[in-house]
Design a protein around this motif. Sequence first.
Motif: not given
Length: 514
Positions: A474-483, A486
Amino acid sequence: MGGIYEELRAALHAVWIRRWIALGVAWALCLLGWLVVSQIPNQYESHARVFVQLRSVLPTGGQNQAEQAKDIDRIRQTLTSSVNLQKVVRGTDIGNSVANDRDMADRVGSLQKAIKITSTQDNLFEISATIANGGASDAANAKLARAVVQKLIDIFVEDNLANNRDGTSQSLQFLDQQLDQRQRQLQEAEAKRADFQAKFLGSLPGTGSLDERMATARSQIAQIDSDLAAAQSSLAAVNGQMVGTTATIAGPGGAPANAGPARARVAAIQGQLAEARGRGWTDNHPDVIALKNQLAIAQAAARNEPLVPGGGAGASQNPLYLSLKSMQADKAAQVAALQQRKSQITGDIATFEAKMNQQPGVASEQGAIERDYQVLKDQYAKLLTDREQVKLQSQVQTQTDAVKFSVIDPPTSPHKPTAPNRPLFLTAVLIAGIGGGIAVAFALGQIQPTYATAGRLGRASGMPVIGSIGEVVTAAQASLRAKRLRLFAGGVGALGAAWMLLVGLEFLQRGMVA
């Protein structure tokens, strides 16, 4: 090839899903390794090169140079002795940390390991000192290394010049004492030898031992016997000639007459012939043949020579008889002298043999006296020669420098540590930390296996895999993974930044020492 690729992907997947563990292990290993590297003290090395020039001053310079070279080599070998290293400790800042004998022994032991003296050529020496004092600053260690090398050079020069002159002075004193002792012993041996010769050997001819003198005496007796036989033979020949020779020559009619020059020459030649026969010459001797020829010519001239009347009564004396009379007296005196000499030597030998029979140990005593005397004489002569040579060397050392030291390269002031190679060690720790983190993550993957592909799962279970369902992010999971990605990249970057910071600090510290 496909299987290898798949295994590689699986290994990378196992490490990647445990990347935080790998990063944590890498950080831990790097921090621990960098801490260890930072505790390693920097070592600063100072070195210098010294050239030793041997000067030949004396005519026997080859021997002097060899002795000087041995002395220099001995100083080089003993320069790192405990006594000299204690001088180095007291002459440098190392002595500030010495409170007792134990501290001194520790500092000397450290210097023995830190100092190296090598001979690059016959007369070229390199002195180096490596100082690593963890309690002092790098600048102080660099300065201390140079001070240690300079002190060693000073000791190198002082020991050679001072020790050589002190050693020469001590050698002269020792040789003077030995010469005085040997002189007294030699005088005693000479007195003992003179007393023995006066008691036993004064009458015997020749020199040397008893056997040599006895042999000389017997040889002289044999020679005297030969000379005496010849002299007696000559005397008998002269006596025989005198029997057939008249003492006077009568003139015509019984009147006295004087012989003319021709008859006088005949008489002279006859006297020479008599003397030649007295010497033992035969008629075949060239001189006898010549005299006979001269006699024949003189007799022929004498026949035609008239007698000159004399003015008095009686006959004139025969010149030949007078010549034979003189020869007779000479031969008789010669025979008497030889007989007297033979009697003297024979009596001396008899007297000496009587003494020998009374004291059988005289020969061995004389041999011991002669041996002792000769040994002492040789020792005294050798000591006297050695003393003159040492005295001459002492004058050379006092008035000239037989050995000259030249510092080719003065002690260097190190601007950077020779060890350890800290940038290389920091880099090695970084690589080891990253490798260790990856190794731990891979090992955990082997203990708790996961299956990155359907084929790997099928091979592991032995059952066919019907299908696989892809992950839906999901978008939330993708954002968490990107964070998280980083954050992971930041952790890796921070590890690299820490390495660069440590390396930069190392070079900055070296620049401050310079």
